[in-house]
Motif scaffolding. Structure first.
Motif, PDB file in Angstrom:
ATOM      1  N   HIS A 208      83.821   3.905  48.233  1.00 50.73           N
ATOM      2  CA  HIS A 208      84.873   4.395  49.131  1.00 50.73           C
ATOM      3  C   HIS A 208      85.533   5.682  48.633  1.00 50.73           C
ATOM      4  O   HIS A 208      86.479   6.163  49.266  1.00 50.73           O
ATOM      5  N   ALA A 210      87.369   5.912  46.055  1.00 50.38           N
ATOM      6  CA  ALA A 210      88.715   5.446  45.716  1.00 50.38           C
ATOM      7  C   ALA A 210      88.786   5.094  44.239  1.00 50.38           C
ATOM      8  O   ALA A 210      87.794   5.200  43.501  1.00 50.38           O
ATOM      9  N   GLN A 214      93.302   1.306  43.743  1.00 50.24           N
ATOM     10  CA  GLN A 214      93.403   1.287  45.201  1.00 50.24           C
ATOM     11  C   GLN A 214      92.596   0.140  45.802  1.00 50.24           C
ATOM     12  O   GLN A 214      93.014  -0.474  46.790  1.00 50.24           O
ATOM     13  N   ALA A 243      96.129   3.370  49.674  1.00 49.35           N
ATOM     14  CA  ALA A 243      95.261   2.186  49.740  1.00 49.35           C
ATOM     15  C   ALA A 243      95.343   1.501  51.094  1.00 49.35           C
ATOM     16  O   ALA A 243      94.449   0.724  51.465  1.00 49.35           O
ATOM     17  N   LEU A 246      92.277   2.150  53.056  1.00 48.71           N
ATOM     18  CA  LEU A 246      90.988   1.759  52.475  1.00 48.71           C
ATOM     19  C   LEU A 246      90.510   0.479  53.159  1.00 48.71           C
ATOM     20  O   LEU A 246      91.164  -0.561  53.052  1.00 48.71           O
TER      21      LEU A 246
END
Length: 261
Positions: A208, A210, A214, A243, A246
């Motif tokens: 992702h 990320a 997160q 987040a 996400l």
């Protein structure tokens, strides 16, 4: 950025809602916590968690007053067990320092010692809710069995149980027990209790674009758990809030679930 998801929470006047992502403030005081709360509220946070024992309610109260959005913020504070017998004055002092007429959520910080101490403190929280000084009431660091004792004695079930929680702590049986009682699970120390180098978190984070932190927060939100990461740095506050956007897949959520002991 998407809005922070909320969950229903039992309240004196029916059902209220609590933002699932909030700002924890443990170990932050003075100008540091003032700036952190002001920054968080400017970024879009609308949930702040504090406690009598944190010694920062007055600084948070200043931040709320200066923010221009005080009426939009869900505020939690907690009564320490050593205030047994002094619960009413403890709440009044918290409200004075926070600059509020009522707190959105008041918790027993952890079970008082003694056979009847927990029940006696809970009775005062129930009275505070009935008096309109706390919209919702709950507990922290309680087991389902201890929660049952409070419910059986007073007819009032805690709205929330704030407990240490992370993917490593994930226990479907405990989640089910709290859900069966209508108690919302709120987790603290999510980052501290997580191995951020875990291959599962690393794989999901890379997929992702990320960070593992997160991913941990997104997992809480997807599962409907309240989570209150603490930070005083703007860049971390921004990253935590991001987040919300996400979107984990079902397989990713299941893989993170499996990290539980």
């Amino acid at each position: 950025m998407s809005a922070v998801p909320t969950a229903p929470i039992a309240a004196r006047d029916g059902s209220a809602t609590i933002p699932l992502l909030g700002l924890g403030t443990w170990q932050a005081r003075g100008d540091e916590v003032y700036r952190a709360v002001r920054t968080a509220l400017d970024l879009g946070y609308r949930h702040v968690d504090t406690a009598t024992m944190y010694g920062n309610e007055a600084d948070i109260g200043r931040a709320l007053a200066d923010s221009g959005v005080r009426d939009e913020v869900f505020v939690t504070t907690k009564c320490p067990p050593d205030r047994l017998g002094r619960e009413d004055e403890t709440l009044e002092e918290s409200l004075r320092q926070l600059g509020l007429e009522r707190v959105d959520l008041w918790l027993v910080h952890w079970p008082p010692h003694g056979e009847s101490g927990s029940l006696r403190m809970w009775e005062r929280l129930v009275a505070a809710r009935e008096a309109g000084r706390a919209a919702s009431i709950g507990v922290s660091n309680y087991s389902p069995e201890l929660i049952d004792e409070l419910t059986q004695a007073t007819g009032v079930t805690p709205a929330i149980d704030q407990i240490p929680w992370s993917p490593s702590d994930h226990d479907p049986a405990l989640v089910a027990e709290l859900e069966r009682r209508g108690v919302l699970l709120e987790g603290y120390s999510a980052f501290k209790r997580t191995d951020m180098a875990d291959p599962v978190l690393d794989r999901v984070a890379r997929a992702h674009g990320a960070t593992p932190q997160q991913v941990v927060l997104a997992w809480h939100l997807r599962r409907g758990f309240v989570v209150i990461p603490k930070s005083v740095r703007r860049e971390r506050l921004e990253a935590n809030l991001a987040a919300v956007d996400l979107r984990l897949t079902d397989d990713e959520v299941s893989a993170i679930d499996a990290l539980g002991r």
